[in-house]
Design a protein around this motif. Structure first.
Motif, PDB file in Angstrom:
ATOM      1  N   THR A  51      52.795  59.213  42.494  1.00  0.00           N
ATOM      2  CA  THR A  51      52.851  57.873  43.065  1.00  0.00           C
ATOM      3  C   THR A  51      51.445  57.476  43.472  1.00  0.00           C
ATOM      4  OG1 THR A  51      55.071  58.277  43.920  1.00  0.00           O
ATOM      5  CG2 THR A  51      53.867  56.455  44.890  1.00  0.00           C
ATOM      6  N   PHE A  52      51.090  56.246  43.186  1.00  0.00           N
ATOM      7  CA  PHE A  52      49.792  55.690  43.581  1.00  0.00           C
ATOM      8  C   PHE A  52      50.084  54.495  44.467  1.00  0.00           C
ATOM      9  CE2 PHE A  52      46.041  52.938  42.616  1.00  0.00           C
ATOM     10  CZ  PHE A  52      45.046  53.799  43.036  1.00  0.00           C
ATOM     11  N   ARG A  53      49.563  54.511  45.682  1.00  0.00           N
ATOM     12  CA  ARG A  53      49.803  53.440  46.652  1.00  0.00           C
ATOM     13  C   ARG A  53      48.485  52.739  46.948  1.00  0.00           C
ATOM     14  NH1 ARG A  53      54.684  55.193  49.432  1.00  0.00           N
ATOM     15  NH2 ARG A  53      55.137  57.298  48.766  1.00  0.00           N
ATOM     16  N   ILE A  54      48.497  51.419  46.828  1.00  0.00           N
ATOM     17  CA  ILE A  54      47.267  50.659  47.031  1.00  0.00           C
ATOM     18  C   ILE A  54      47.591  49.288  47.614  1.00  0.00           C
ATOM     19  CG2 ILE A  54      47.260  49.728  44.677  1.00  0.00           C
ATOM     20  CD1 ILE A  54      44.146  50.094  44.762  1.00  0.00           C
ATOM     21  N   THR A  55      46.672  48.777  48.408  1.00  0.00           N
ATOM     22  CA  THR A  55      46.755  47.424  48.961  1.00  0.00           C
ATOM     23  C   THR A  55      45.717  46.580  48.241  1.00  0.00           C
ATOM     24  OG1 THR A  55      47.393  48.299  51.106  1.00  0.00           O
ATOM     25  CG2 THR A  55      46.584  46.050  51.068  1.00  0.00           C
ATOM     26  N   LEU A  56      46.167  45.455  47.660  1.00  0.00           N
ATOM     27  CA  LEU A  56      45.266  44.583  46.897  1.00  0.00           C
ATOM     28  C   LEU A  56      45.503  43.114  47.248  1.00  0.00           C
ATOM     29  CD1 LEU A  56      45.681  46.129  43.333  1.00  0.00           C
ATOM     30  CD2 LEU A  56      43.647  46.255  44.769  1.00  0.00           C
ATOM     31  N   PRO A  57      44.437  42.328  47.320  1.00  0.00           N
ATOM     32  CA  PRO A  57      44.604  40.879  47.458  1.00  0.00           C
ATOM     33  C   PRO A  57      44.788  40.268  46.076  1.00  0.00           C
ATOM     34  CG  PRO A  57      42.283  41.438  47.566  1.00  0.00           C
ATOM     35  CD  PRO A  57      43.033  42.731  47.428  1.00  0.00           C
ATOM     36  N   GLY A  58      45.503  39.168  46.014  1.00  0.00           N
ATOM     37  CA  GLY A  58      45.669  38.502  44.723  1.00  0.00           C
ATOM     38  C   GLY A  58      46.536  37.275  44.836  1.00  0.00           C
ATOM     39  N   GLU A  59      46.377  36.387  43.891  1.00  0.00           N
ATOM     40  CA  GLU A  59      47.153  35.160  43.861  1.00  0.00           C
ATOM     41  C   GLU A  59      48.487  35.339  43.140  1.00  0.00           C
ATOM     42  OE1 GLU A  59      46.619  32.399  45.477  1.00  0.00           O
ATOM     43  OE2 GLU A  59      44.700  33.034  46.267  1.00  0.00           O
ATOM     44  N   GLU A  60      48.487  36.196  42.093  1.00  0.00           N
ATOM     45  CA  GLU A  60      49.688  36.362  41.286  1.00  0.00           C
ATOM     46  C   GLU A  60      50.115  37.826  41.271  1.00  0.00           C
ATOM     47  OE1 GLU A  60      49.491  34.692  37.414  1.00  0.00           O
ATOM     48  OE2 GLU A  60      48.398  32.929  38.110  1.00  0.00           O
ATOM     49  N   GLU A  61      51.408  38.046  41.436  1.00  0.00           N
ATOM     50  CA  GLU A  61      51.945  39.405  41.486  1.00  0.00           C
ATOM     51  C   GLU A  61      51.639  40.174  40.201  1.00  0.00           C
ATOM     52  OE1 GLU A  61      56.249  41.619  41.841  1.00  0.00           O
ATOM     53  OE2 GLU A  61      55.991  39.690  42.822  1.00  0.00           O
ATOM     54  N   ARG A  62      51.822  39.550  39.035  1.00  0.00           N
ATOM     55  CA  ARG A  62      51.598  40.252  37.767  1.00  0.00           C
ATOM     56  C   ARG A  62      50.154  40.729  37.652  1.00  0.00           C
ATOM     57  NH1 ARG A  62      54.341  43.440  35.151  1.00  0.00           N
ATOM     58  NH2 ARG A  62      52.464  44.647  35.144  1.00  0.00           N
ATOM     59  N   ALA A  63      49.204  39.915  38.070  1.00  0.00           N
ATOM     60  CA  ALA A  63      47.794  40.300  38.002  1.00  0.00           C
ATOM     61  C   ALA A  63      47.508  41.482  38.924  1.00  0.00           C
ATOM     62  CB  ALA A  63      46.903  39.113  38.359  1.00  0.00           C
ATOM     63  N   VAL A  64      48.114  41.477  40.101  1.00  0.00           N
ATOM     64  CA  VAL A  64      47.939  42.569  41.048  1.00  0.00           C
ATOM     65  C   VAL A  64      48.556  43.854  40.492  1.00  0.00           C
ATOM     66  CG1 VAL A  64      48.588  43.381  43.361  1.00  0.00           C
ATOM     67  CG2 VAL A  64      47.780  41.042  43.046  1.00  0.00           C
ATOM     68  N   LEU A  65      49.735  43.750  39.904  1.00  0.00           N
ATOM     69  CA  LEU A  65      50.365  44.919  39.285  1.00  0.00           C
ATOM     70  C   LEU A  65      49.493  45.490  38.168  1.00  0.00           C
ATOM     71  CD1 LEU A  65      54.117  43.869  39.064  1.00  0.00           C
ATOM     72  CD2 LEU A  65      53.190  45.845  40.268  1.00  0.00           C
ATOM     73  N   ASP A  66      48.978  44.620  37.322  1.00  0.00           N
ATOM     74  CA  ASP A  66      48.114  45.064  36.223  1.00  0.00           C
ATOM     75  C   ASP A  66      46.876  45.775  36.760  1.00  0.00           C
ATOM     76  OD1 ASP A  66      49.887  44.008  34.389  1.00  0.00           O
ATOM     77  OD2 ASP A  66      48.693  42.199  34.000  1.00  0.00           O
ATOM     78  N   GLU A  67      46.272  45.223  37.809  1.00  0.00           N
ATOM     79  CA  GLU A  67      45.078  45.827  38.391  1.00  0.00           C
ATOM     80  C   GLU A  67      45.389  47.202  38.967  1.00  0.00           C
ATOM     81  OE1 GLU A  67      41.711  44.984  41.844  1.00  0.00           O
ATOM     82  OE2 GLU A  67      43.095  43.376  41.301  1.00  0.00           O
ATOM     83  N   ALA A  68      46.502  47.333  39.684  1.00  0.00           N
ATOM     84  CA  ALA A  68      46.875  48.614  40.278  1.00  0.00           C
ATOM     85  C   ALA A  68      47.170  49.656  39.201  1.00  0.00           C
ATOM     86  CB  ALA A  68      48.089  48.435  41.185  1.00  0.00           C
ATOM     87  N   GLU A  69      47.891  49.262  38.159  1.00  0.00           N
ATOM     88  CA  GLU A  69      48.204  50.189  37.075  1.00  0.00           C
ATOM     89  C   GLU A  69      46.931  50.628  36.367  1.00  0.00           C
ATOM     90  OE1 GLU A  69      51.135  48.088  34.783  1.00  0.00           O
ATOM     91  OE2 GLU A  69      52.684  48.367  36.318  1.00  0.00           O
ATOM     92  N   LEU A  70      46.006  49.703  36.159  1.00  0.00           N
ATOM     93  CA  LEU A  70      44.733  50.038  35.530  1.00  0.00           C
ATOM     94  C   LEU A  70      43.936  51.008  36.401  1.00  0.00           C
ATOM     95  CD1 LEU A  70      42.800  49.578  33.178  1.00  0.00           C
ATOM     96  CD2 LEU A  70      41.880  47.621  34.411  1.00  0.00           C
TER      97      LEU A  70
END
Length: 102
Positions: A51-70
């Motif tokens: 499991t990878f847990r991260i806090t990220l700012p972002g406007e769109e959920e999909r973009a934040v998910l993509d960034e975390a997965e990357l």
């Protein structure tokens, strides 16, 4: 800008003996819970999943998910850990309502 807590799950993809030994050696550092801005990789001695847990700012959920997965894939690639089935879920912290007890 909204803040998201992202939980990315995946599986280790048949690590060889050397990789298993490296994962086990780092196990003590990878048992904490919580979300951080840098990201926190956790796994158990079973070495089945992570499991990878991260806090990220972002406007769109999909973009934040993509960034975390990357980010988790880059981390695992850098360490030479084989992985598969990476998928995340995001929760917008601005949408959470806290009920206060009267």
């Amino acid at each position: 800008m909204p803040t998201y807590r992202v939980l990315v799950n995946g599986k280790f993809d048949h690590p060889d003996a050397e990789t298993r030994a490296r994962l086990m050696a780092g196990l003590g550092h990878h048992q904490a819970l919580g979300f951080t801005e840098e990201g926190l990789l956790t796994y158990s001695a079973h070495l089945g999943g992570f499991t990878f847990r991260i806090t990220l700012p972002g406007e769109e959920e999909r973009a934040v998910l993509d960034e975390a997965e990357l980010k988790v894939m880059e981390l695992l690639d850098a360490k030479g850990y084989p992985y598969r089935d990476v998928a995340g879920k995001a929760t917008c912290m601005d949408d959470i309502k806290v009920r206060r007890r009267p």
